[in-house]
Design a protein around this motif. Structure first.
Motif, PDB file in Angstrom:
ATOM      1  N   LEU A  40      43.162  50.098  37.042  1.00 50.68           N
ATOM      2  CA  LEU A  40      42.569  49.636  38.302  1.00 50.68           C
ATOM      3  C   LEU A  40      41.352  48.760  38.017  1.00 50.68           C
ATOM      4  CD1 LEU A  40      42.742  49.773  41.350  1.00 50.68           C
ATOM      5  CD2 LEU A  40      41.060  51.593  41.287  1.00 50.68           C
ATOM      6  N   GLY A  41      40.563  49.142  36.993  1.00 57.42           N
ATOM      7  CA  GLY A  41      39.403  48.326  36.639  1.00 57.42           C
ATOM      8  C   GLY A  41      39.816  46.900  36.323  1.00 57.42           C
ATOM      9  N   LEU A  42      40.873  46.768  35.536  1.00 56.67           N
ATOM     10  CA  LEU A  42      41.345  45.425  35.182  1.00 56.67           C
ATOM     11  C   LEU A  42      41.847  44.696  36.418  1.00 56.67           C
ATOM     12  CD1 LEU A  42      41.934  43.478  32.815  1.00 56.67           C
ATOM     13  CD2 LEU A  42      44.293  44.172  33.097  1.00 56.67           C
ATOM     14  N   ALA A  43      42.552  45.408  37.303  1.00 57.19           N
ATOM     15  CA  ALA A  43      43.065  44.755  38.510  1.00 57.19           C
ATOM     16  C   ALA A  43      41.919  44.210  39.345  1.00 57.19           C
ATOM     17  CB  ALA A  43      43.896  45.747  39.315  1.00 57.19           C
ATOM     18  N   LEU A  44      40.847  45.018  39.513  1.00 59.51           N
ATOM     19  CA  LEU A  44      39.713  44.566  40.320  1.00 59.51           C
ATOM     20  C   LEU A  44      39.031  43.369  39.671  1.00 59.51           C
ATOM     21  CD1 LEU A  44      38.211  48.001  41.365  1.00 59.51           C
ATOM     22  CD2 LEU A  44      39.357  46.355  42.820  1.00 59.51           C
ATOM     23  N   ILE A  45      38.842  43.453  38.335  1.00 59.20           N
ATOM     24  CA  ILE A  45      38.182  42.339  37.649  1.00 59.20           C
ATOM     25  C   ILE A  45      39.030  41.080  37.751  1.00 59.20           C
ATOM     26  CG2 ILE A  45      37.506  41.485  35.380  1.00 59.20           C
ATOM     27  CD1 ILE A  45      36.423  44.190  34.756  1.00 59.20           C
ATOM     28  N   ALA A  46      40.360  41.256  37.597  1.00 58.83           N
ATOM     29  CA  ALA A  46      41.242  40.088  37.681  1.00 58.83           C
ATOM     30  C   ALA A  46      41.164  39.456  39.061  1.00 58.83           C
ATOM     31  CB  ALA A  46      42.679  40.501  37.361  1.00 58.83           C
ATOM     32  N   LEU A  47      41.133  40.314  40.089  1.00 58.15           N
ATOM     33  CA  LEU A  47      41.024  39.801  41.460  1.00 58.15           C
ATOM     34  C   LEU A  47      39.709  39.034  41.637  1.00 58.15           C
ATOM     35  CD1 LEU A  47      43.107  40.216  43.653  1.00 58.15           C
ATOM     36  CD2 LEU A  47      41.659  41.995  44.623  1.00 58.15           C
ATOM     37  N   GLY A  48      38.622  39.629  41.138  1.00 58.79           N
ATOM     38  CA  GLY A  48      37.322  38.970  41.251  1.00 58.79           C
ATOM     39  C   GLY A  48      37.303  37.647  40.516  1.00 58.79           C
ATOM     40  N   VAL A  49      37.855  37.626  39.296  1.00 58.90           N
ATOM     41  CA  VAL A  49      37.874  36.393  38.507  1.00 58.90           C
ATOM     42  C   VAL A  49      38.723  35.330  39.201  1.00 58.90           C
ATOM     43  CG1 VAL A  49      38.721  35.390  36.355  1.00 58.90           C
ATOM     44  CG2 VAL A  49      37.426  37.494  36.301  1.00 58.90           C
ATOM     45  N   ALA A  50      39.857  35.763  39.787  1.00 61.39           N
ATOM     46  CA  ALA A  50      40.715  34.800  40.480  1.00 61.39           C
ATOM     47  C   ALA A  50      39.968  34.191  41.667  1.00 61.39           C
ATOM     48  CB  ALA A  50      41.997  35.488  40.937  1.00 61.39           C
ATOM     49  N   LEU A  51      39.196  35.033  42.383  1.00 59.38           N
ATOM     50  CA  LEU A  51      38.406  34.509  43.501  1.00 59.38           C
ATOM     51  C   LEU A  51      37.372  33.516  43.014  1.00 59.38           C
ATOM     52  CD1 LEU A  51      37.716  37.479  45.920  1.00 59.38           C
ATOM     53  CD2 LEU A  51      39.153  35.482  46.264  1.00 59.38           C
ATOM     54  N   LEU A  52      36.694  33.858  41.911  1.00 60.90           N
ATOM     55  CA  LEU A  52      35.638  32.978  41.394  1.00 60.90           C
ATOM     56  C   LEU A  52      36.230  31.682  40.860  1.00 60.90           C
ATOM     57  CD1 LEU A  52      33.171  35.352  39.537  1.00 60.90           C
ATOM     58  CD2 LEU A  52      33.004  34.373  41.801  1.00 60.90           C
ATOM     59  N   ALA A  53      37.419  31.775  40.221  1.00 61.09           N
ATOM     60  CA  ALA A  53      38.006  30.578  39.618  1.00 61.09           C
ATOM     61  C   ALA A  53      38.393  29.571  40.692  1.00 61.09           C
ATOM     62  CB  ALA A  53      39.236  30.958  38.787  1.00 61.09           C
ATOM     63  N   GLY A  54      38.942  30.070  41.805  1.00 57.82           N
ATOM     64  CA  GLY A  54      39.175  29.167  42.924  1.00 57.82           C
ATOM     65  C   GLY A  54      40.498  28.439  42.901  1.00 57.82           C
ATOM     66  N   THR A  55      40.927  27.907  41.737  1.00 51.84           N
ATOM     67  CA  THR A  55      42.163  27.131  41.751  1.00 51.84           C
ATOM     68  C   THR A  55      43.378  28.050  41.682  1.00 51.84           C
ATOM     69  OG1 THR A  55      42.229  26.937  39.361  1.00 51.84           O
ATOM     70  CG2 THR A  55      41.030  25.235  40.551  1.00 51.84           C
ATOM     71  N   ALA A  56      44.492  27.556  42.203  1.00 52.01           N
ATOM     72  CA  ALA A  56      45.711  28.366  42.234  1.00 52.01           C
ATOM     73  C   ALA A  56      46.248  28.587  40.826  1.00 52.01           C
ATOM     74  CB  ALA A  56      46.770  27.681  43.095  1.00 52.01           C
ATOM     75  N   GLY A  57      46.153  27.550  39.959  1.00 49.70           N
ATOM     76  CA  GLY A  57      46.664  27.679  38.598  1.00 49.70           C
ATOM     77  C   GLY A  57      45.947  28.787  37.845  1.00 49.70           C
ATOM     78  N   ALA A  58      44.617  28.818  37.961  1.00 51.05           N
ATOM     79  CA  ALA A  58      43.845  29.855  37.269  1.00 51.05           C
ATOM     80  C   ALA A  58      44.185  31.220  37.818  1.00 51.05           C
ATOM     81  CB  ALA A  58      42.353  29.564  37.406  1.00 51.05           C
ATOM     82  N   ALA A  59      44.334  31.314  39.148  1.00 56.65           N
ATOM     83  CA  ALA A  59      44.670  32.606  39.758  1.00 56.65           C
ATOM     84  C   ALA A  59      46.028  33.081  39.249  1.00 56.65           C
ATOM     85  CB  ALA A  59      44.685  32.476  41.277  1.00 56.65           C
TER      86      ALA A  59
END
Lengths: 216, 96, 279, 95
Positions: D43-62
């Motif tokens: 779950l920790g990784l899932a939350l961090i991944a979600l946060g990073v995807a939000l910060l990255a902004g682009t669809a490719g990075a997400a």
């Protein structure tokens, strides 16, 4: 002195066992004694598309998925196909080297419902284990429990085993034939209702008939 | 306190630890690992030399050198480990 | 006031040094290998902080991944050999003849001197002047690729890279010769869950490895990193027992390796991927 | 706004990683430790991944972050299964 896991699995407490007629005949519901034989699961496969055409379709599906993956990674640039096309074809062929398993298909509705349920369950599981980790008395009574499998061989079983690991308090330790050995953090918890619910969800995900009595 | 100073010191320390291990360790597997530690330490020093304050990009030549070093090191490790396996088998047969 | 990133750097540096010490001190060989793998990954993280993502990727994939697999294979073989004899603890077989304490002390002192010299040289070095980045930036248009590290590896220093491919080839041949006639420890039986994972992961690893190879032209990535991913494919196939090595296949594999090197000589950057695959 | 939300997600993910590590240190045997690692760190990784995807902004990075999360999740479940299996068989593992 903290309780550690005894290495032998113990039978579940009597009170937790719901009546399950399918347990008595797991070998009938599962796809027979020969795991690599796709023809051994006729009752569970609604559409009898099999043989070479069926395998070609599966292979083409894999090629499609891999091509989409490559496209997403490379930003749909045409020049990536120089390396990408052989890689996609080769990649789709590699699993053919592994022992054959029965095919499967996903139901879109089942998948959406499963994803939502999975998210909720993984939060539950993580919160449960985090609470135990920080609690002074961790409330552990670890032990192994057997659970008879009724899902067909192949993807549904693997999915079941991997999802158990994310449910609160359970971990799939081994698959012995048609018996799943589950490790539990607290053997006082009810195991069967949770796993039966999970089994139902996996059946919905893979578009399998809902109740195992159908195959008798 | 910039990263180059911190990681330069780390590289020197790791190199030293690896050197001690390569000369003093009692078993073979550990000696091979100690040599690998040395190579990581040297990699640190090269990368620190290539580092520039963030707005400007680092020097790519040391980067390429370290990548070459990593690949050469893995080749050397593979040969060393194969020799270890051979030696183990020979010794096991001797004792048999 | 210390910036949070400096605290992070310091913590990371301390972790790296502690892990390096642990590699030398842990008694259990399996634990030693695991700690070594963690050490490699954490150093890769530090190299990202030194703005060297290519190198970090190479270290994670080759320096840690491939090396870790080789180490575990050696340990597996060791336990197989000792298990077959049914005597003689695992340590006994890797251990070397005991060394007098005086020699050990002399060695340690020698290491200390060398390290001290390194530290003096590092601190006394002139402040970082301009390196090669100006020259590389000037020559970039001629290289045909857009990523500077790839340009240096495959264009400006192609002979160097050719040498390293030849080193890889030589290593593979040496390993074949050393292991000739050695009885192999059988691959363990991993079960259905593992098979399911391999079924899903194999195709994706091939595609992602190829993507890394392709993207090396303009961004961090490259032939060696992609090659390490493809090496992982071979390892997965061995572990699923989908491919069991047979003596008859050896000639074929040798031909492929030599051809790969020859292809690199002919100037194709793709030749590099062949090398790491065999490890 | 989006940055703040991403940072909160990453912080929550870090809390779960700490919980997983505390569990790893406190739980009594290898099987219980696997529980801590798979669930809390997952779950920790899932939350961090979600946060990073939000910060990255682009669809490719997400997409790349989602791919990483998916494979780490499956690999962690598979690995914990293999470790548990190995531990149950004792030191052997090769039948």
């Amino acid at each position: 002195m903290r309780a550690t896991t005894p290495l032998r699995e113990s039978a579940p407490a009597r009170g937790h066992l719901p009546p399950r007629p399918d347990i008595l005949a797991p070998h009938i519901c599962a796809d027979g004694p020969e795991p690599t034989d796709t023809n051994a699961v006729p009752a569970l496969r609604p559409g009898p598309r099999r043989g070479r055409w069926h395998r070609l379709r599966r292979w083409l599906g894999a090629v499609l998925v891999l091509a989409v993956l490559l496209g997403m990674l490379t930003g749909w640039r045409a020049e990536s196909l120089v390396f990408g096309l052989p890689a996609v074809v080769l990649g789709a062929m590699l699993p053919l080297l592994l022992p054959r398993v029965p095919g499967w298909r996903l139901s879109l509705r089942g998948a959406l419902a499963f994803a939502l349920w999975f998210a909720v369950q993984s939060v539950r599981g993580a919160v449960d284990v985090a609470r135990r980790a920080f609690a002074p008395d961790m409330g552990l009574r670890p032990g192994f429990r057997p659970y008879p499998l009724t899902l067909p061989q192949g993807a549904p079983r693997v999915m079941f085993a991997n999802t158990i690991t994310l449910l609160p308090g359970t971990l799939c330790a081994e698959i012995e034939g048609d018996m799943l050995i589950v490790h539990m953090l607290d053997t006082r918890m009810a195991l069967e209702p949770e796993l039966a619910a999970l089994e139902g969800r996996i059946r919905a995900l893979f578009a399998l008939p809902p109740n195992p009595e159908l195959c008798q | 306190m910039t990263p180059d100073l911190i990681y330069g010191a780390t590289g020197i320390a790791v190199f030293g630890i690896g050197l001690v291990g390569a000369l003093c360790a009692q078993d073979r597997l550990r000696r091979v690992l100690a040599l690998k530690l040395c190579s990581v330490g040297a990699g640190f020093l090269l990368l620190v030399g290539a580092w520039r304050e963030p707005p400007s990009t680092p020097d790519p030549v040391p980067h390429a050198l370290v990548i070459t070093g990593i690949v050469v090191m893995v080749s050397a490790t593979a040969v060393a480990l194969a020799l270890i396996r051979r030696l183990q088998t020979l010794e096991a047969e001797d004792e048999h | 006031m210390i910036a949070p990133l400096v605290i992070f750097d310091l913590l990371l540096a301390l972790t790296i040094v502690a892990l390096a010490v642990a590699v030398l001190c842990l008694r259990d060989l399996f634990a030693m290998i695991v700690v070594f793998i963690i050490f490699g990954l954490v150093s890769a993280l530090a190299w990202v902080r030194l703005s060297a993502p290519d190198v970090a990727l190479a270290e994670a994939a080759i320096g840690t991944g491939v090396t870790g697999a080789l180490l575990l294979k050696t340990l597996h073989h060791l336990r197989y050999v000792t298990g077959r004899l049914g005597q003689n603890a695992a340590r006994g077989l890797t251990a070397m003849a005991p060394v007098p304490v005086a020699v050990l002390l002399a060695n340690a002192a020698f290491c200390g001197l060398i390290t001290l010299g390194l530290a003096v040289a590092f601190l006394g070095a002139p402040a970082a002047g301009p390196g090669f980045e100006g020259l590389v930036a000037q020559a970039m248009p001629q290289s045909g690729v857009e990523h500077s590290v790839t340009a240096v590896l495959l264009n400006f220093r192609a002979y160097d890279t050719l040498m390293e491919v030849v080193v890889l080839l030589a290593a593979v041949i040496a390993v074949w010769q050393i292991e000739r006639g050695l009885s192999e420890a059988p691959a363990p039986v991993m079960g259905v869950v593992w098979q399911g994972f391999a079924r899903l992961a194999l195709p994706v690893i091939v595609v992602v490895g190829t993507y890394l190879l392709w993207v090396g032209a303009e961004a961090p990535g490259g032939a060696f990193q992609g090659g390490a991913m493809l090496a992982a494919v071979g390892l997965l196939l061995l572990l699923t027992r989908a491919y069991v090595p047979q003596p008859g296949h050896r000639g074929l594999a040798r031909g492929a390796f030599v051809l790969g090197t020859a292809a690199f000589c002919a100037g194709g950057p793709s030749g590099g991927q062949r090398g790491p695959r065999g490890l | 706004m989006l940055e703040g939300f991403g940072a909160i997600l990453i912080a929550m993910g870090a809390v779960f990683f700490v919980a997983g590590t505390v569990g790893l240190l406190r739980f009594p045997d290898i099987f219980c430790r696997l529980h801590a690692l798979t669930k809390a760190d997952g779950l920790g990784l899932a939350l961090i991944a979600l946060g990073v995807a939000l910060l990255a902004g682009t669809a490719g990075a997400a997409f790349r972050v989602a791919l990483v999360w998916f494979f780490v999740a499956i690999a962690s479940a598979t690995c914990s299964h293999l470790i548990a299996r190995y531990a149950r068989h004792g030191a052997g593992g090769v039948p």
